[in-house]
Design a protein around this motif. Structure first.
Motif, mmCIF file in Angstrom:
data_model
loop_
_atom_site.group_PDB
_atom_site.id
_atom_site.type_symbol
_atom_site.label_atom_id
_atom_site.label_comp_id
_atom_site.label_asym_id
_atom_site.label_seq_id
_atom_site.Cartn_x
_atom_site.Cartn_y
_atom_site.Cartn_z
ATOM 1 N N ASP A 14 2.810 -1.582 4.579
ATOM 2 C CA ASP A 14 2.234 -0.231 4.233
ATOM 3 C C ASP A 14 3.670 0.596 3.962
ATOM 4 O OD1 ASP A 14 0.446 2.149 3.932
ATOM 5 O OD2 ASP A 14 1.390 2.752 5.691
ATOM 6 N N ALA B 134 -6.570 3.251 -4.146
ATOM 7 C CA ALA B 134 -6.716 3.029 -2.740
ATOM 8 C C ALA B 134 -8.038 3.715 -2.314
ATOM 9 C CB ALA B 134 -5.431 3.620 -1.963
ATOM 10 N N THR C 131 0.902 -1.259 -0.129
ATOM 11 C CA THR C 131 -0.015 0.033 0.166
ATOM 12 C C THR C 131 0.861 1.267 -0.083
ATOM 13 O OG1 THR C 131 -0.058 -0.178 2.331
ATOM 14 C CG2 THR C 131 -1.817 -1.230 1.266
ATOM 15 N N ALA D 11 -4.323 3.598 4.611
ATOM 16 C CA ALA D 11 -3.465 2.614 3.877
ATOM 17 C C ALA D 11 -2.840 1.478 4.603
ATOM 18 C CB ALA D 11 -2.244 3.388 2.961
#
Length: 364
Positions: free
Chosen positions: A261, A239, A193, A268
């Motif tokens: 992340d 996202a 992410t 996120a």
């Protein structure tokens, strides 16, 4: 070893030779200053800078506004904590390096006595008065020359460029650290992410370690397109509110065995955690916001292991450089923009927009 008077260029001639460097006064500005070329002290080397890349931490904590106190992010420090260069002069007591060596630089020096320093994690040196980061408490790489402590200089393999080396201490080093700590390998589907430079580094190294599928997410369409263009991810998802369901669809409803992340954004981070399958591993390396989780359903019941990493160690950085050369893998691949030293202001402006890959100041 006696200090060498040899050098690798005319700019070192004479005791009053001057150099130019870029500083970050805050308020999203870059300034330049001239100062004498520094002389290496005991155990130090003078490096002629070749490449100095820009990190998101520079943007967040110095370029936009100085978030540190006192010695932290001092106003008159030459910026740049991701440097690589060529040894131009040796200080007394230097034992390993010689003039002309190509090196990447671990960007933190410490007391060399505390437990973390002895393990090579000078990033978390517990003796604050000795801990000094290039570009933060000591002059960094956005200049023609930079002083470095010999132990923090790692020889660049011939197969790697100066730009490759500049990217390895902080961004790629952090990604390497957490991927190895999480033992990512061929049995893992990987979720990343945040597809900024650290996310791209994480995806690249995850592929090299054998991850069977890499899924990336980002709010920026430009960064999603770049990750796909560079073939670092198999899928790049917006996202948004549909990201989690799409991740589950791509993994037979289970989620990924490993998720990291790289954004530091709370939403996120939560997506990375909830996109991790039962018994999986989730890592956080993006600095930033707090995260609110429902501990039982999000963490305890799926029996997820959480990891955190803050830069890598000196030894692991050396291992990374060796492995990149063996894999014929180049961090330079994620660089989208290069600027000269005089163009450092434009380099920071572009990097701060958060829509591109890695931005590098090239001095060669």
């Amino acid at each position: 070893m006696v200090a060498s008077t040899g050098d690798t260029g005319h700019a070192l001639a004479g005791n009053q030779a001057m150099m130019e460097g870029a500083v970050l006064p805050g308020n999203s500005t870059v300034a330049f200053r001239k100062q004498p070329v520094p002389q290496p002290g005991h155990g130090q080397v003078l490096l002629r800078m070749k490449a100095s890349s820009i990190c998101g931490s520079d943007i967040r904590a110095i370029y936009r506004e100085h978030l540190g106190k006192g010695e932290e992010a001092a106003l008159d420090i030459i910026a740049g904590h991701e440097p690589s260069g060529q040894v131009a002069r040796l200080g007394p007591g230097v034992k390993r390096l010689k003039v002309g060596d190509r090196v990447a630089v671990y960007h933190i020096s410490g007391c060399n006595a505390c437990e973390d320093c002895r393990m090579g994690y000078m990033i978390s040196c517990t003796t604050k008065e000795h801990r000094a980061g290039h570009g933060w408490q000591r002059d960094g790489g956005h200049a023609e020359f930079m002083l470095a402590d010999e132990p923090t200089c790692i020889l660049l393999p011939d197969e790697l460029s100066y730009v490759d080396g500049a990217l390895c201490a902080c961004g790629f080093g952090t990604a390497w650290e957490i991927l190895n700590r999480m033992k990512v390998g061929g049995g893992d589907r990987m979720l990343v992410t945040g597809l900024g430079p650290v996310g791209l580094a994480t995806a690249m190294l995850a592929r090299a370690l054998g991850a069977s599928k890499v899924i990336g997410t980002d709010i920026s369409e430009a960064r999603r397109e770049l990750a796909l263009k560079l073939e670092l991810v198999d899928v790049a998802l917006p996202a948004d509110d549909s990201a989690l369901s799409q991740i589950k669809q791509l993994t037979n409803g289970r989620g990924c065995e490993a998720a990291i992340d790289c954004s530091g954004v709370a939403s996120a981070r939560l997506l990375a955690l909830r996109g991790t399958r039962q018994w999986g591993r989730c890592g956080f390396i993006g600095e930033g916001n707090d995260i609110h989780i429902n501990v039982s359903p999000d963490l305890i019941h799926p029996q997820i292991t959480i990891y955190g990493a803050w830069v890598t160690s000196l030894a692991h950085m050396e291992q990374l450089l060796e492995q990149l050369a063996r894999w014929k893998l180049h961090p330079e691949k994620i660089v989208t923009h290069r600027f000269t030293l005089k163009e450092t202001g434009e380099a920071y402006r572009l990097a701060a927009e958060g829509q591109c890959g890695k931005v590098v100041v090239v001095l060669d």
